[in-house]
Enzyme design. Sequence first.
Site, PDB file in Angstrom:
ATOM      1  N   CYS A 277       0.802  -1.239   0.000  1.00 33.07           N
ATOM      2  CA  CYS A 277       0.000   0.000   0.000  1.00 33.07           C
ATOM      3  C   CYS A 277       0.826   1.276   0.000  1.00 33.07           C
ATOM      4  CB  CYS A 277      -0.963   0.003   1.181  1.00 33.07           C
ATOM      5  SG  CYS A 277      -2.328  -1.159   0.930  1.00 33.07           S
ATOM      6  N   GLN A 278       2.036   1.257   0.535  1.00 29.99           N
ATOM      7  CA  GLN A 278       2.849   2.459   0.493  1.00 29.99           C
ATOM      8  C   GLN A 278       3.317   2.672  -0.946  1.00 29.99           C
ATOM      9  OE1 GLN A 278       6.502   2.513   2.794  1.00 29.99           O
ATOM     10  NE2 GLN A 278       6.333   4.685   3.207  1.00 29.99           N
TER      11      GLN A 278
ATOM     12  N   MET B 244       9.129  -4.259   3.648  1.00 25.53           N
ATOM     13  CA  MET B 244       8.078  -3.289   3.936  1.00 25.53           C
ATOM     14  C   MET B 244       7.649  -3.476   5.376  1.00 25.53           C
ATOM     15  SD  MET B 244       6.157  -0.792   2.950  1.00 25.53           S
ATOM     16  CE  MET B 244       5.104  -0.003   4.187  1.00 25.53           C
ATOM     17  N   GLU B 245       7.666  -2.362   6.097  1.00 26.54           N
ATOM     18  CA  GLU B 245       7.518  -2.394   7.552  1.00 26.54           C
ATOM     19  C   GLU B 245       6.070  -2.546   8.018  1.00 26.54           C
ATOM     20  OE1 GLU B 245       8.310   0.146   5.558  1.00 26.54           O
ATOM     21  OE2 GLU B 245       7.684   2.090   6.351  1.00 26.54           O
ATOM     22  N   ASN B 246       5.298  -3.437   7.411  1.00 29.69           N
ATOM     23  CA  ASN B 246       3.911  -3.575   7.824  1.00 29.69           C
ATOM     24  C   ASN B 246       3.876  -3.912   9.315  1.00 29.69           C
ATOM     25  OD1 ASN B 246       2.837  -2.990   5.262  1.00 29.69           O
ATOM     26  ND2 ASN B 246       3.470  -5.029   4.580  1.00 29.69           N
TER      27      ASN B 246
ATOM     28  N   HIS C  75      16.267  -2.807   9.456  1.00 26.66           N
ATOM     29  CA  HIS C  75      15.625  -1.579   8.974  1.00 26.66           C
ATOM     30  C   HIS C  75      14.107  -1.638   9.182  1.00 26.66           C
ATOM     31  CE1 HIS C  75      15.206   1.885   6.115  1.00 26.66           C
ATOM     32  NE2 HIS C  75      14.042   1.281   5.863  1.00 26.66           N
ATOM     33  N   GLU C  76      13.498  -2.728   8.738  1.00 23.76           N
ATOM     34  CA  GLU C  76      12.032  -2.821   8.844  1.00 23.76           C
ATOM     35  C   GLU C  76      11.595  -2.905  10.312  1.00 23.76           C
ATOM     36  OE1 GLU C  76      10.925  -1.920   6.177  1.00 23.76           O
ATOM     37  OE2 GLU C  76      12.560  -2.543   4.855  1.00 23.76           O
TER      38      GLU C  76
ATOM     39  N   HIS D 291      11.543   0.518  11.827  1.00 22.05           N
ATOM     40  CA  HIS D 291      10.355   1.308  11.468  1.00 22.05           C
ATOM     41  C   HIS D 291       9.244   1.184  12.520  1.00 22.05           C
ATOM     42  CE1 HIS D 291      10.804   3.297   7.620  1.00 22.05           C
ATOM     43  NE2 HIS D 291      11.201   2.206   6.989  1.00 22.05           N
TER      44      HIS D 291
ATOM     45  N   GLU E 102      12.250   7.604   6.656  1.00 21.52           N
ATOM     46  CA  GLU E 102      13.340   6.761   6.153  1.00 21.52           C
ATOM     47  C   GLU E 102      14.722   7.168   6.667  1.00 21.52           C
ATOM     48  OE1 GLU E 102      12.761   3.970   5.029  1.00 21.52           O
ATOM     49  OE2 GLU E 102      10.680   4.092   4.338  1.00 21.52           O
TER      50      GLU E 102
ATOM     51  N   ASP F  45       5.791   7.768  -6.029  1.00 21.79           N
ATOM     52  CA  ASP F  45       6.536   6.620  -6.566  1.00 21.79           C
ATOM     53  C   ASP F  45       7.530   7.052  -7.653  1.00 21.79           C
ATOM     54  OD1 ASP F  45       5.279   4.826  -4.912  1.00 21.79           O
ATOM     55  OD2 ASP F  45       3.852   4.099  -6.419  1.00 21.79           O
TER      56      ASP F  45
ATOM     57  N   TYR G 222      16.668   8.649   2.528  1.00 20.19           N
ATOM     58  CA  TYR G 222      17.303   7.610   3.339  1.00 20.19           C
ATOM     59  C   TYR G 222      18.703   8.047   3.779  1.00 20.19           C
ATOM     60  CZ  TYR G 222      13.827   4.180   1.631  1.00 20.19           C
ATOM     61  OH  TYR G 222      12.682   3.497   1.341  1.00 20.19           O
TER      62      TYR G 222
ATOM     63  N   ARG H 265      12.085  -7.226  -7.564  1.00 16.02           N
ATOM     64  CA  ARG H 265      12.510  -6.181  -6.629  1.00 16.02           C
ATOM     65  C   ARG H 265      13.070  -4.999  -7.411  1.00 16.02           C
ATOM     66  NH1 ARG H 265      17.047  -6.871  -1.838  1.00 16.02           N
ATOM     67  NH2 ARG H 265      16.911  -4.726  -1.049  1.00 16.02           N
ATOM     68  N   MET H 266      12.448  -3.850  -7.243  1.00 13.78           N
ATOM     69  CA  MET H 266      12.801  -2.678  -8.063  1.00 13.78           C
ATOM     70  C   MET H 266      14.244  -2.237  -7.892  1.00 13.78           C
ATOM     71  SD  MET H 266       9.453  -0.312  -8.262  1.00 13.78           S
ATOM     72  CE  MET H 266       8.980  -0.317  -6.544  1.00 13.78           C
ATOM     73  N   LYS H 267      14.799  -2.453  -6.697  1.00 15.42           N
ATOM     74  CA  LYS H 267      16.189  -2.073  -6.470  1.00 15.42           C
ATOM     75  C   LYS H 267      17.118  -2.760  -7.476  1.00 15.42           C
ATOM     76  CE  LYS H 267      19.835  -2.102  -3.053  1.00 15.42           C
ATOM     77  NZ  LYS H 267      20.309  -2.584  -1.745  1.00 15.42           N
TER      78      LYS H 267
HETATM   79  N1  BES Z   1       9.027   1.676   3.560  1.00 22.03           N
HETATM   80  C1  BES Z   1      10.087   1.268   2.715  1.00 22.03           C
HETATM   81  C2  BES Z   1       9.609   0.751   1.393  1.00 22.03           C
HETATM   82  C3  BES Z   1       8.757   1.728   0.604  1.00 22.03           C
HETATM   83  C4  BES Z   1       9.035   3.076   0.578  1.00 22.03           C
HETATM   84  C5  BES Z   1       7.700   1.256  -0.118  1.00 22.03           C
HETATM   85  C6  BES Z   1       8.237   3.940  -0.146  1.00 22.03           C
HETATM   86  C7  BES Z   1       6.909   2.116  -0.848  1.00 22.03           C
HETATM   87  C8  BES Z   1       7.178   3.468  -0.867  1.00 22.03           C
HETATM   88  C9  BES Z   1      10.964   0.210   3.379  1.00 22.03           C
HETATM   89  O1  BES Z   1      11.135   0.400   4.741  1.00 22.03           O
HETATM   90  C10 BES Z   1      12.344   0.338   2.793  1.00 22.03           C
HETATM   91  O2  BES Z   1      12.898   1.379   2.926  1.00 22.03           O
HETATM   92  N2  BES Z   1      12.873  -0.716   2.187  1.00 22.03           N
HETATM   93  C11 BES Z   1      14.200  -0.733   1.655  1.00 22.03           C
HETATM   94  C12 BES Z   1      15.127  -1.339   2.675  1.00 22.03           C
HETATM   95  C13 BES Z   1      16.481  -0.746   2.809  1.00 22.03           C
HETATM   96  C14 BES Z   1      16.587   0.730   2.820  1.00 22.03           C
HETATM   97  C15 BES Z   1      17.249  -1.360   3.952  1.00 22.03           C
HETATM   98  C16 BES Z   1      14.181  -1.547   0.376  1.00 22.03           C
HETATM   99  O3  BES Z   1      13.108  -2.032   0.004  1.00 22.03           O
HETATM  100  O4  BES Z   1      15.190  -1.703  -0.265  1.00 22.03           O
HETATM  101 ZN    ZN Z   2      12.303   2.102   5.217  1.00 15.41          ZN
END
Ligand code: BES
Ligand code: ZN
Length: 611
Positions: free
Chosen positions: A136-137, A282-284, A307-308, A311, A330, A387, A395, A566-568
């Site tokens: 949802c984020q 995702m920090e649900n 990290h999560e 949060h 973040e 987005d 971050y 994973r988008m990263k």
């Molecule tokens: N809350 C974020 C993921 C997110 C941010 C989803 C904005 C949608 C919109 C989550 O805590 C995050 O930062 N994930 C990172 C982890 C990393 C920084 C350690 C990730 O997904 O890579």
């Molecule tokens: Zn985060």
Amino acid sequence: MTTMPKRLDPHSYADLTQARTGRVELDLLVDFATRTLAGTASLVFTAPAAGGPIDLDTRGLAITRVTDLGQQLLPFTLHPLEAGAEFLGQRLTVDAPAGTRGLIVTYRTSPDASALQWLNPEQTAGKKLPFLFSQCQAIHARSVAPLQDTPLARVTYAAKLTVPKELRALMGAGFLRREESAAQLSRDGLAGTLSGASATDVFEMPQPIPPYLLAFAVGDLAKHDLTARMAVWAEPSVLPKAAWEFEEIPEMMRAAEGLFGAYDWDRYDVLVMPPSFPYGGMENPRLTFATPSLLAGDRSLVNVIAHELAHAWTGNLVTNASANDFWLNEGFTVYAERRIVEAIAGRERSELQAALGRSHLADELGRFASRPEMTRLRTSLWGVDPDDVYSSVPYEKGYLFLRRLEELAGREKFDAFLKGYLKRFRFQSITTDDFLDELHKALPGVAHEANAAEWLDGQGLPGDAPLPHAPRLLMLRALSKQLGEGELPDAAELQSVALSPIELQLVLSELPAETSALRCEAIEKLFELGKKQSLELRVAWLEAALRAGTESALVPARAVLLETGRMKFLKPLYRQLARRPETKEFARRVFAEASGGYHPIAKAGLEAMLK
Ligand code: BES
Ligand code: ZN
């Protein structure tokens, strides 16, 4: 008396001069055959409405009926998308007479709901049963339910999810019970994987959350207990590996509670998602969602779990008022993550993590050269899809700012400030000014000394930004340079250096931009990168190799683009492929092949890049 409409969040139609939702009750049928959720969302106001319009956020919802809590029909208008602001979704206006205590909306989600990914059995680890999850984020909760979808409107909630009997639902909430259900689900198109019988999983979330933390997954899920209040969940075949990788969670929790105060959310579980999950984590609340790409087999990527978990304090307890203050979520969380890592793995490890972060930040600042206003910590995102501007700036620049404050105040005083800040604003959604007020009170003079205004409202990175340091950093940087343009070390030399996974990641991500294709091939052989389980390592190399135009990188790049959502990992690879005319067509072909397996959020982001 008429009040001026008041929108405080650039990403929501919610007007907070109107009645506010304090509680949500969802009763939804999860239908895999039509890929929809159908049922009701009840919004209970914190106080009776004054009378007049109530604006909600929706996206793609088919709304059939709106009533008050006593089933009295209420007139409503679903407005068309606004030109230039399509990413907000559709405003739903309900006309509510004075005294209305809440709304019941009957609706169905769209099969393309932006928060939801419906997976076929083949896209799961077990290959036998389908899977559904939400993300949802930032602003996708509105594609799941009509809501005041802004973190300014915190809600408690109850949820009943009626799911195929063969599956179970998990939510970022407390599980109450599984009930019998008479609903017969359609089996069309599911090739006999489901019987059609259903059950209802019932949840309650007593802690008030911002709507972006609404979360659920439905699948064939099993649990491994770590302690009485912590567990790892995954598909059965993934569970043993996940349980081993994340065994340190209780230690992380101990460290975190020591640093930030008692954990306020009862349970802490981690759910390992299918590979298409678009984020690392995702920090649900109560239930972190994690990408299976963290399962490197050596616990080298568990900082994402730290990290999560962090949060739970920074973000979920103290929440940004809107995406304009996203760095409060973040930046604080990266700072908290590295403090947890330092506590359980030592300072050298957390400094290497910080060095890697800083190197990513430098790349990101370069990419924002044409949009420098996006390199501010405090942003103005009216008219901007959050987005579209997601980056490591909030971050890593946020992290460095907090580290600078720590440097000036001294750790002991800064830690006391942090605990006080978390206590002062718990279960609230705040702006950067609220943070500054608290900082002035707790640590007078420090904001001024740090030149906080430049950090928050200035572009790029201030000259006095802290530099992470670790004993081996100089050697690692020299090695990057040597690999890129000097004499190649031999295997024996490398053996004596004995790089840890994070060190190798740093070396690869800092390879000079001029590193040639030939060099990239040699580096791959030297470290046997093709055989690495860790996608971090494979992608760090692939990014450099594609930048250099290394032809032998195309096949393994395609494999990664098909293996993960994973988008990263997807973004840097598609970006490098799209940069060169000779590989752009290849990128489009791979995208056409792979994107059926990507989450809608990832698909939308990449489509823009490949245009
Ligand atoms: N809350 C974020 C993921 C997110 C941010 C989803 C904005 C949608 C919109 C989550 O805590 C995050 O930062 N994930 C990172 C982890 C990393 C920084 C350690 C990730 O997904 O890579
Ligand atoms: Zn985060």
